[in-house]
Design a protein around this motif. Sequence first.
Motif, PDB file in Angstrom:
ATOM      1  N   LYS A 109       8.994   8.056  12.991  1.00 57.37           N
ATOM      2  CA  LYS A 109       9.028   9.305  13.756  1.00 57.37           C
ATOM      3  C   LYS A 109       9.737  10.407  12.984  1.00 57.37           C
ATOM      4  O   LYS A 109       9.321  11.563  13.022  1.00 57.37           O
ATOM      5  N   GLU A 110      10.783  10.050  12.265  1.00 54.51           N
ATOM      6  CA  GLU A 110      11.489  11.042  11.453  1.00 54.51           C
ATOM      7  C   GLU A 110      10.568  11.556  10.339  1.00 54.51           C
ATOM      8  O   GLU A 110      10.505  12.748  10.074  1.00 54.51           O
ATOM      9  N   MET A 111       9.837  10.648   9.698  1.00 60.06           N
ATOM     10  CA  MET A 111       8.905  11.026   8.636  1.00 60.06           C
ATOM     11  C   MET A 111       7.789  11.897   9.204  1.00 60.06           C
ATOM     12  O   MET A 111       7.433  12.919   8.620  1.00 60.06           O
ATOM     13  N   LEU A 112       7.252  11.534  10.379  1.00 59.32           N
ATOM     14  CA  LEU A 112       6.192  12.330  11.003  1.00 59.32           C
ATOM     15  C   LEU A 112       6.666  13.752  11.299  1.00 59.32           C
ATOM     16  O   LEU A 112       5.902  14.706  11.169  1.00 59.32           O
ATOM     17  N   GLY A 113       7.924  13.886  11.668  1.00 62.06           N
ATOM     18  CA  GLY A 113       8.478  15.191  11.965  1.00 62.06           C
ATOM     19  C   GLY A 113       8.521  16.106  10.760  1.00 62.06           C
ATOM     20  O   GLY A 113       8.581  17.329  10.898  1.00 62.06           O
TER      21      GLY A 113
END
Length: 183
Positions: A109-113
């Motif tokens: 989720k952090e990478m997707l952000g």
Amino acid sequence: MTDLIKKAIYGDTDAFLELMDVNSLAMYKVAKGILGNDDDVADAVQNTILTCFEKLNTLKKPRYFKTWMIRILINECNKILSHYKKFNWDEEIPLIGQMDMSIAEFEFKEMLGRIDAPYRIILLLYYVEGFRISEIAEILDLNKNTVKTRLSRGRQQAKKEYLPPASKNDTLPQTISIQTRKG
């Protein structure tokens, strides 16, 4: 599932509610990937449910219900984003601080952000929701080749965001592989 959709089309409210319940997690994930803010996600999902209820009789092929619903959801998300752009607010996705989230989920989720929005939605639909490239093209009203290109660029951007910058002293090669599926 098709029987449930047909019942909902013919006015069975309970079937419609069950259909929305079955698809609520998918709607949440897609909206969260686009909007990031839980309040906006709730608005988009609520508006999508209302629109689906009002226009369910326009669905021509029940087997494409999820594709149709996700397209409505994406349009709702885009309406919310365009509303914010009028106010010149930055489109940032806040970090999610759930206690029960696994490290892998948190990192994903952090990478997707950090991925650009056009690539983020493609990665979400492809890897999280399991749509094929042709279905994504239909949902987003894009050419299949455009989807393939954005998927490839999204993977490259994910790879760049995920890996630390290589230093000259590193002797081991830095690699990451994102599994690809035929679509």
